[in-house]
Write an enzyme that holds these catalytic residues in place. Structure first.
Site, PDB file in Angstrom:
ATOM      1  N   SER A 131       0.778  -1.108  -0.007  1.00 31.52           N
ATOM      2  CA  SER A 131      -0.128   0.109   0.041  1.00 31.52           C
ATOM      3  C   SER A 131       0.935   1.390  -0.111  1.00 31.52           C
ATOM      4  O   SER A 131       1.987   1.202   0.658  1.00 31.52           O
ATOM      5  CB  SER A 131      -0.784   0.113   1.227  1.00 31.52           C
ATOM      6  OG  SER A 131      -1.752   1.122   1.169  1.00 31.52           O
ATOM      7  N   LYS A 185      -4.464  -6.666   3.469  1.00 32.28           N
ATOM      8  CA  LYS A 185      -4.626  -5.605   2.631  1.00 32.28           C
ATOM      9  C   LYS A 185      -5.814  -5.224   2.058  1.00 32.28           C
ATOM     10  O   LYS A 185      -6.421  -4.110   1.983  1.00 32.28           O
ATOM     11  CB  LYS A 185      -3.572  -5.924   1.468  1.00 32.28           C
ATOM     12  CG  LYS A 185      -3.593  -4.926   0.003  1.00 32.28           C
ATOM     13  CD  LYS A 185      -3.261  -3.369   0.693  1.00 32.28           C
ATOM     14  CE  LYS A 185      -2.939  -2.569  -0.433  1.00 32.28           C
ATOM     15  NZ  LYS A 185      -3.852  -2.520  -1.574  1.00 32.28           N
ATOM     16  N   HIS A 188      -7.517  -3.237   4.828  1.00 30.39           N
ATOM     17  CA  HIS A 188      -7.098  -1.835   4.616  1.00 30.39           C
ATOM     18  C   HIS A 188      -7.815  -0.997   3.752  1.00 30.39           C
ATOM     19  O   HIS A 188      -8.165  -0.040   3.638  1.00 30.39           O
ATOM     20  CB  HIS A 188      -5.448  -2.021   4.184  1.00 30.39           C
ATOM     21  CG  HIS A 188      -5.031  -0.604   3.771  1.00 30.39           C
ATOM     22  ND1 HIS A 188      -5.037  -0.278   2.358  1.00 30.39           N
ATOM     23  CD2 HIS A 188      -3.962   0.235   4.601  1.00 30.39           C
ATOM     24  CE1 HIS A 188      -4.322   0.825   2.382  1.00 30.39           C
ATOM     25  NE2 HIS A 188      -3.803   1.121   3.520  1.00 30.39           N
TER      26      HIS A 188
END
Length: 471
Positions: A131, A185, A188
């Site tokens: 990210s 992820k 996220h």
């Protein structure tokens, strides 16, 4: 190529993220070999990287021949079939013990399938969330690797150097086995969806009710970025309002079509919330907002038929700004609480042993949702690793209590004005639902028993019961 000339790591995929990650890796002292299906991209990249320790391969065989053993290769290609195609192209040139790392936004079950297949053939496989976008890949992303622990340990000397660095270390940590890294992820990105939608709702209210100009909007967000709302998304939002269109001189943001794109991670997050019984209404509302926004032509047609209230500008601009600051902060806390709760339930369901405090820590730098208050989230889970929900942490509970008056005024004002705030309203509803000792679910259970004999439990005795509702 002699053994002395061989590179420490390989990378496949020279789109924006791949190029920048490759430059980051080389800059941190790790000679790299790169390959892309388009040879011209390889040649162009090597030309621009002149003087650096970069070798451009024109085939999978040449890439693998250029690497030290056991080989370490990062895949930065589009999720889905392209990953399978890339693995198939590389496999004939790999040896047992070689390690592949998928650094794309992949669905975690695909990662687990590939890991099983690769492990059965003697290879090792890591699914790693990356990210931070283009800038993060170049200067230091937040990295979320999952898979075999020994494989992570072998990669760690590289990953800890290329990751973003914050006050308590590099923004990388071992997430867990299998698809844990890509799952983290995914969540996220779900939180990111919620964050972006909440900011958009605040912008809408500031402009539609407060009448703020682009310059005033910039100043509000710039001020917020110096306090408890400090974050990457608030920072770039402030910058966006400064950008003028070169042709018209108008704020560029006003000329951008209001139809939002998405690539799937938000949808996967919502699907996982439903699958695991994890309420994530803020994130779900943000996904639905993007879907509604995408139907621009239909909305334009509907706007000529459906009419809302005519509401004057807010009488007190300063009060509106202050209330929105409280509402945004409180709503963000709820969004992060929902994401963390989903991770907790996923950890149990998939037996990953996710460490929520460590996850919050690596989100402090490099990633899109990096924010000042992630340090406080980390500390909350350090204080109590079994915290049932972030909302009941003493510090966050106190803050939500202090901010809820402004939060409620914002949601009520938006409803009266006919301005949609789906994610902010969902956050408030989540807070109010979670804090109530008794909900109207008793009536729902009565209805289920009435039409389907699904039974119910009672408050005054143990057991399951069914009633004859017709008498």
């Amino acid at each position: 190529m002699s053994e002395a000339q061989k590179k420490q790591i390989g990378l496949v995929g020279l789109a924006v993220m791949g190029e920048n990650l490759a430059l980051n890796i080389e800059e941190k002292g790790f000679p790299i070999a790169v390959w892309n299906r388009s040879p011209e991209k390889v040649d162009d990249f090597v030309r621009r990287a002149e003087g650096k320790q970069v070798f451009g391969a024109h085939s999978p065989a040449e890439l693998c021949a250029a690497l030290e053993r056991p080989r370490k290769i990062i895949l930065m290609v589009k999720a889905g079939a392209p990953v399978d195609d890339t693995i198939a192209a590389l496999r004939p040139h790999l040896d047992p013990g070689d390690l592949l790392v998928d650094g794309g936004n992949e669905f975690f079950l695909n990662t687990e399938r590939r890991a099983r297949e690769m492990n059965a053939a003697g290879f090792r496989y890591i699914g790693m969330g990356v990210s931070g976008g283009e800038e993060g890949a170049r200067k230091g992303p937040s990295l979320m690797p999952g898979g075999e622990r020994s494989a992570y340990d072998e990669l760690a000397p590289i990953l800890t150097k290329i990751a973003a660095q914050v006050d308590d270390g590099p923004c990388v940590d071992y997430m867990g086995p299998g698809g844990a890294g890509h799952y983290v992820k995914m969540v996220h990105n779900g939180i990111e969806y919620g964050d972006m939608q909440l900011i958009a709702e605040v912008y809408d209210l500031l402009k539609s009710l407060g009448g703020l100009s682009a310059e005033e909007l910039h100043q509000v967000f710039a001020d917020w970025n110096t306090g408890d709302l400090q974050s990457f998304l608030i920072e770039i939002t402030a910058q966006i309002f400064l950008k003028k269109d070169e042709e018209t001189g108008q704020p560029l943001v006003d000329l951008i079509l209001d139809a939002t794109g998405m690539k799937g991670t938000g949808k996967w997050t919502v699907e996982q919330g439903a699958e695991l019984g994890a309420p994530i209404p803020t994130i779900a509302a943000s996904l639905e907002a993007r879907v509604l926004a995408a139907g621009k032509a239909e909305r334009v047609a509907a706007s000529k038929i459906l009419h809302g209230p005519n509401v004057p500008k807010h009488p007190d601009k300063r009060a509106l700004v202050d209330d929105l600051r409280h509402a945004l902060y409180a709503s963000k806390v709820c969004s992060y609480a929902q994401g963390m709760n989903l991770l907790k339930l996923a950890s149990r369901a998939y037996k990953w042993d996710l460490q929520l405090g460590r996850i919050a820590r690596i989100w402090k730098g490099g990633c899109i949702i990096r924010a000042q208050f992630l340090d406080r989230i980390t500390k909350a889970f350090v204080r109590d690793a079994e915290l049932p929900n972030l909302l009941v942490d003493g510090e966050f509970a106190r803050e939500l209590g202090e901010r809820q008056a402004g939060w409620r005024r914002v949601v009520a004002t938006a409803a009266q004005a006919g301005i949609p705030v789906p994610s902010m309203a969902a956050s408030l509803a989540y807070f109010d639902t979670y804090r109530r000792a008794r909900l109207p679910a008793n009536l729902t259970q009565a209805q289920r028993d009435f039409f389907g004999a699904h039974t119910f439990q009672r408050t005054d005795r143990e057991g399951s019961f069914h009633a004859d509702w017709s008498t």
